[in-house]
Scaffold this motif. Structure first.
Motif, mmCIF file in Angstrom:
data_model
loop_
_atom_site.group_PDB
_atom_site.id
_atom_site.type_symbol
_atom_site.label_atom_id
_atom_site.label_comp_id
_atom_site.label_asym_id
_atom_site.label_seq_id
_atom_site.Cartn_x
_atom_site.Cartn_y
_atom_site.Cartn_z
ATOM 1 N N LEU A 153 0.828 -1.207 0.000
ATOM 2 C CA LEU A 153 0.000 0.000 0.000
ATOM 3 C C LEU A 153 0.865 1.261 0.000
ATOM 4 N N SER A 154 1.891 1.291 0.840
ATOM 5 C CA SER A 154 2.724 2.482 0.962
ATOM 6 C C SER A 154 3.625 2.700 -0.247
ATOM 7 N N ARG A 155 3.682 1.719 -1.128
ATOM 8 C CA ARG A 155 4.419 1.889 -2.379
ATOM 9 C C ARG A 155 3.502 2.320 -3.522
ATOM 10 N N ASN A 156 2.221 2.496 -3.213
ATOM 11 C CA ASN A 156 1.259 2.951 -4.205
ATOM 12 C C ASN A 156 0.700 4.329 -3.884
ATOM 13 N N VAL A 157 0.424 4.569 -2.615
ATOM 14 C CA VAL A 157 -0.155 5.850 -2.209
ATOM 15 C C VAL A 157 0.816 6.551 -1.264
ATOM 16 N N SER A 158 0.575 7.806 -0.986
ATOM 17 C CA SER A 158 1.487 8.568 -0.135
ATOM 18 C C SER A 158 1.509 7.984 1.283
#
Length: 265
Positions: A153-158
């Motif tokens: 998730l943190s590699r897709n959204v801020s």
């Protein structure tokens, strides 16, 4: 179109002109990810990685939901640290295998994609959902921080948006998921399959060799310093230039001819 099932129909594979669809098939459980499901996914991803006739993969879920995350009932049946460590390591290998495939992977999302289901969406290269789909990493609601989903998730959204989802268990709708970069597009339910088909058709029209060079490079360079990333990307691009597809494509452009077609095997 060819189709076969694995692991007692937990996962259905369909092959059509270079596109492989892997459909999670536990609709009554909202495609909750069991150990057997993870094993079936890993087997198919390994086979696909070795098959040069495959040009694109679509990851889908049967029934009303894409995936509701891990099978919590199965998890609670074996409450030992060693079991949980092995389970989450197995899941992490599947997620990394999606990214390691040499071909693009598209998530086809409907209903909900929660916890490890949201992790699956974030681990795919591309994602298209219905405009009514919802996304969450809601483990915190049952006292479990979604640690492994947080990686994808943190590699897709801020970071702040990811952390907000992780600590509040909030659901985001499809329009927000597009805005935040979790998915590429959200379409009406009756257009989902045509939108997937349009995307796969565009991918199939491109050079398979170039895509194989490019996908691997894209993810590896993100972990490098700027200088190392440019050095690595320069070498990849130089090697790509030596491929026949690049030579033929550039010659066609210079001679103002249509680019060569890249037909799936």
């Amino acid at each position: 179109m060819a189709a076969h099932t694995s692991e007692a129909a937990l996962l259905v594979r369909e092959d059509s002109h270079g596109v492989v669809t892997l459909r999670m098939n536990r609709p009554r459980q909202f495609n909750a990810i069991s150990e057997a499901m993870l094993h079936a996914l890993q087997q198919e991803l390994h086979a696909i990685a070795l098959d040069e006739s495959v040009r694109c993969v679509v990851l889908a879920g049967a029934g009303p939901a894409f995936c509701a995350g891990h099978d919590l009932r199965e998890m609670r049946a074996r409450p030992t640290l060693a079991y949980y460590q092995a389970l989450f390591s197995q899941c992490s290998r599947v997620m990394q295998s999606l990214q390691a495939l040499p071909v693009p992977v598209i998530a086809r999302v409907q209903g909900i994609a929660t916890a490890a289901g949201c992790q699956l969406v974030a681990s795919c290269d591309l994602a298209i959902s219905t405009d009514t789909a919802q996304f969450a990493v809601s483990g915190i609601d049952v006292g479990l921080f979604c640690a492994t989903p947080s990686v994808a998730l943190s590699r897709n959204v801020s970071p702040k948006r990811a952390f907000d989802m992780l600590v509040t268990a909030r659901f985001i709708d499809a329009a927000t998921a597009v805005d935040w970069g979790l998915i590429n597009a959200a379409v009406p339910e009756d257009r989902l399959d045509s939108a997937i088909a349009e995307k796969t058709a565009r991918i199939l029209a491109k050079s398979a060799v170039a895509l194989r060079h490019g996908k691997s490079m894209f993810y590896r360079q993100r972990q490098m310093s700027l200088a190392d990333a440019y050095a690595y990307a320069s070498d990849v691009m130089a090697r790509n230039m030596m491929e026949e597809d690049a030579s033929a494509g550039i010659d066609a452009f210079l001679e103002k001819r249509p680019p060569p077609l890249h037909k799936p095997s």
